[in-house]
Design a protein around this motif. Structure first.
Motif, short mmCIF file in Angstrom:
data_model
loop_
_atom_site.label_atom_id
_atom_site.label_comp_id
_atom_site.label_asym_id
_atom_site.label_seq_id
_atom_site.Cartn_x
_atom_site.Cartn_y
_atom_site.Cartn_z
N UNK A 52 53.14 59.33 48.01
CA UNK A 52 53.93 58.28 47.35
C UNK A 52 54.96 58.86 46.39
N UNK A 53 54.57 59.80 45.57
CA UNK A 53 55.50 60.30 44.56
C UNK A 53 56.41 61.40 45.11
N UNK A 54 55.85 62.26 45.95
CA UNK A 54 56.64 63.39 46.44
C UNK A 54 57.22 63.15 47.84
N UNK A 64 52.48 68.40 37.62
CA UNK A 64 52.56 66.95 37.74
C UNK A 64 51.20 66.35 38.08
N UNK A 119 52.99 58.82 33.62
CA UNK A 119 53.73 57.62 33.94
C UNK A 119 52.76 56.52 34.34
N UNK A 158 61.29 61.14 33.84
CA UNK A 158 61.74 60.22 34.86
C UNK A 158 60.60 59.81 35.77
N UNK A 159 60.95 59.07 36.82
CA UNK A 159 59.92 58.60 37.75
C UNK A 159 60.05 59.34 39.07
N UNK A 160 58.95 59.75 39.59
CA UNK A 160 58.97 60.47 40.85
C UNK A 160 58.57 59.50 41.95
N UNK A 161 59.49 59.28 42.90
CA UNK A 161 59.21 58.34 43.98
C UNK A 161 59.67 58.93 45.29
N UNK A 193 58.94 48.65 37.57
CA UNK A 193 58.71 49.42 36.36
C UNK A 193 59.96 50.18 35.94
N UNK A 234 56.98 46.95 44.29
CA UNK A 234 56.00 47.65 43.48
C UNK A 234 56.64 48.76 42.66
N UNK A 235 57.46 49.57 43.34
CA UNK A 235 58.08 50.73 42.70
C UNK A 235 59.05 50.35 41.62
N UNK A 257 52.46 54.22 36.63
CA UNK A 257 51.88 54.04 37.96
C UNK A 257 50.93 55.18 38.32
#
Ligand SMILES: [Zn+2]
Lengths: 438, 332
Positions: B142-144, B182, B202, A172-175, A138, A134-135, B204
């Motif tokens: 999920x993001x952090x 954010x 973004x 950027x992308x935060x994951x 993209x 999923x992550x 997602x």
């Protein structure tokens, strides 16, 4: 994989060196740092030849020279801010020209942000056990297909707490707590983080002072010579401003300060660097510490329920710091445009085109005629704004004031100084304003 | 209600129902003795710079003094006291916290229910809070990469989120602000608030935001809301019928066709704007902030600031929360 030899933040392993020779090494470093702005690529070529084991001695000499400068900086706050700025520029250039491989870049990132705060993309992938597909789809699509691939670019992950600016801007992308982005997009924050690290190293190096007399003497001598030397050659600080209560006239603020000012008026708060930028600027416009304390207290929304004296105790520190009355006791200047573009706020760099256009049209313009002229130039202005912000800013000045400039704007105070003359706000002691050059 | 009745109600609560150990679900007891506490006394005076050696001392204090409100602050290098107030101490850390209050929704909740003013809140407008919890909770996880997040009813008309992950404890102001930035999909306040441009969000995160908002939105929708948006009576009736048919469950098909209808009347962003989370950023970035103590009493309502369970995110109704004061009223 070893740390590239030009990265010299660690202290030298031993200081058994003749003090005179050591001072020479420091002066060599000064020379190199001063040559850099004029012709960076030449300086890098001459002083930092590409890898060759035989050259290790040179780098050890560099390390000794750089370290002595840090010791000197630890004793003199003006030299400290000078050193941090010029070493920051050198670091940026060396990182750009003298890291060849991904591994080398990652090592530099780890040195600057901390070992545990940087992951290679492969390492990151391993950590993302669940939800992997999923992550990553993209991300992959974004960075591995189009533009970036060609430019030897690659993905890197930095812990979000180390790069708050990128989190705020959603760069950027935060994951799972990691900001994943292409390496190039981290460069601005990397330089800032390096400068912060250097400051820490300077503070740390103080421990060495007061132990060996020969070292103390060397530091003292060099401090004296260098402070005279750097005084003459210190960076362009924007010159002096003359005028009464200039801070009451936002119409003479350069676009960066005006935008920050409006933002603060509207929302009652600012992110840290913008607060600093505005604070430096207001100081140079002649605001006293007390006036500034009141300025921030009256307009800020973060102090609801706080009395002025409480505010002075808590937030006052930061403001007094601007005036060199606290902490490092540096008498700060407004940073120049190139510094603002990377580490502070410049509308030409940091605003999205649509927002920038709106901003440029809304402000300074009082007549329809001027607005019409602006409209016809907007496209060319926007097209250079992010690649060459100072040019865009100078061009904008010409459009606003209908005056040609004899030099490009490279410092926010230049804008204001020109604007003061045009708006006739100079102090009365000044000789009669020159006739307008329509 | 007179002071002594209030006093008795509060004392009974802290003596019999309150369990100081439930606080371990929110704060770490290892630094308990250097943590700041604050209280409002029965006669309305506010005190801070107070510390307790042990949790039991805290409970004894609550039973003895019967404060109407109790608050928890940051951890310092030494115990705060009147002689050594917090600004003379070194700040060690504070949980990352989020404050969501229905009052910050006043400009938009008129589209959802008929509540007005500071005092009112109902199940319908509470859904605005639920959307925020749901979105913030998921994004933090999920993001952090945060794992340990607790949500509390604030005792009156909002909720508090406490993040307990140890690596968030010493985040500074700028780092906390960056998280707020954010999470914020709208800029500006009240009526002038605008949804950020698509490309600034973004993919997602945007998808998550939109699907969460529409899930809650459709679950709570009334025919008149759809008409207000400019949808035709037919489309409105059909949408409502379909929703009823599916028992309020919004599947992808329904969401898609509904979004199309919204896009046709240019109201897609308007829904996002109305339902977007509104976090009181001042609370999050203030490192020395006092926040209502979990499982303590809210002095104005007599309701317990209790920890919310997952199910509460859907059908929590602040109106249904019992008040220790009304119990007393009924008994006497
Ligand atoms: Zn309501």
């Amino acid at each position: 994989m070893l740390l590239p030899n030009w990265f010299l933040l660690q202290a030298p392993p031993n200081l058994n060196i003749d003090v005179k020779a050591w001072k020479n090494l420091a002066w060599n470093r000064v020379q190199l740092l001063e040559k850099l702005p004029n012709n960076p690529s030449q300086v890098i070529r001459d002083y930092f030849p590409s890898y060759d084991e035989a050259l290790n001695q040179i780098y050890e000499d560099y390390r000794l020279g750089a370290y002595l400068l840090r010791l000197v900086a630890a004793t003199n706050s003006r030299l400290e801010s000078w050193l941090i700025e010029v070493e920051g520029d050198l670091f940026e250039r060396l990182y750009y020209d003298r890291t060849e491989t991904i591994d080398e870049k990652v090592i530099i990132f780890r040195q600057v942000f901390g070992e545990e705060n940087v992951l290679k993309y492969e390492e990151f992938k391993l950590r993302m056990d669940e939800e992997k597909n999923e992550y990553l789809a993209e991300l992959y699509q974004q960075y591995h297909t189009s533009r970036s691939r060609k430019k030897r670019d690659f993905l890197l992950c930095v812990h979000f707490s180390k790069v708050p600016w990128m989190v705020s801007k959603r760069k950027g992308y935060l994951r799972k707590g990691w900001v994943v982005s292409n390496e190039a997009s981290f460069r601005g924050v990397l330089k800032k983080a390096f400068e912060k690290k250097l400051e820490e190293e300077i503070i740390k190096s103080q421990d060495l002072l007061g132990i060996r007399e020969d070292i103390d003497n060397a530091v003292q001598d060099l401090e004296q010579d260098l402070s005279k030397h750097v005084q003459i050659r210190s960076q362009y600080s924007g010159g002096e401003l003359e005028g009464q209560d200039l801070f009451l006239h936002p119409e003479i603020f350069p676009p960066c300060m005006l935008r920050i000012y409006f933002e603060f008026e509207k929302t009652g708060r600012l992110v840290h660097v913008q607060r600093l930028q505005m604070g430096f600027f207001l100081k140079r416009l002649g605001m006293s510490v007390n006036e500034q304390l009141h300025f921030w207290y009256d307009k800020s929304v973060d102090n609801v329920g706080q009395t002025f004296s409480e505010f002075q105790r808590t937030s006052g520190y930061q403001i007094r710091h601007l005036y060199g009355l606290e902490g490092g006791k540096k008498d700060y200047n407004v940073p120049q445009c190139s510094t603002i573009a990377t580490g502070y706020f410049c509308p030409f760099v940091h605003l999205a085109p649509a927002v920038l256009i709106e901003f440029l049209k809304e402000n300074y313009y009082t007549t329809k005629k001027k607005l019409k002229i602006l409209n016809s130039h907007l496209n060319s202005l926007i097209s250079v704004s992010s690649s060459n912000p100072t040019q865009a800013c100078s061009q904008y000045f010409r459009l606003v004031y209908n005056r040609s400039l004899y030099r490009k704007i490279v410092h926010p105070l230049q804008w204001t100084r020109f604007a003061i003359k045009i708006e006739g706000l100079s102090s009365p002691q000044e000789p009669e304003n020159k006739p307008k050059e329509e | 209600m007179n002071m002594s009745k209030r006093r008795i109600a509060i004392r009974d609560y802290y003596a019999t129902e309150f369990d100081v150990d439930t606080l371990t679900q929110v704060i770490d007891f290892s630094s308990f003795s250097t943590r700041e506490f604050g209280f409002v006394s029965l006669n309305g005076k506010f005190f801070r710079n107070i510390a307790f050696e042990t949790p039991d001392d805290l409970q004894d204090f609550l039973i003895d003094r019967c404060p109407t409100d109790a608050y928890i602050g940051a951890v310092y290098d030494n115990p705060p006291s009147r002689k050594r107030p917090i600004h003379t101490l070194e700040w060690i850390g504070h949980e990352l916290v989020f404050d969501i209050d229905i009052n910050d929704y006043d400009a938009v909740r008129k589209y959802v229910c008929d509540c007005t003013g500071a005092g009112q809140v109902c199940l319908r407008c509470w859904q605005l809070i639920n959307v925020s919890i749901s979105l913030i909770d998921e994004t933090l996880r999920r993001d952090f990469g945060m794992n340990d997040i607790i949500w509390l009813f604030s005792g009156r008309r909002g909720v508090h989120g406490w993040v307990r992950d140890s690596n968030t404890f010493d985040l500074d102001r700028d780092q906390r602000q960056s998280i707020i930035d954010y999470l914020s999909i709208i800029k500006g306040e009240d009526e002038t608030a605008r949804v950020q441009e698509r490309k600034q969000l973004k993919y997602e995160f945007r998808k998550r935001t939109e699907s969460t908002i529409f899930r809650y939105y459709l679950k709570n929708i009334r025919r008149k809301d759809l008409v207000e948006l400019g949808l035709s009576g037919n489309v409105a009736t059909n949408t409502i019928r379909q929703l009823k048919h599916q028992d309020g469950y919004v599947d992808d098909n329904l969401a898609r066709s509904f979004n199309l209808s919204l896009a046709r009347v240019n109201k897609y962003d308007e829904i996002l704007r109305r339902w977007a989370p509104r976090i009181d950023h001042k609370v999050t970035i203030d490192l020395r902030r006092l926040l209502r103590m979990p499982t303590s009493i809210h002095g104005k309502t007599g309701k317990v600031a209790r920890i919310l369970d997952f199910e509460d995110f859907f059908d929590f109704n602040p109106e249904d929360e019992p008040s220790i004061f009304s119990d007393i009223e009924e008994q006497r």
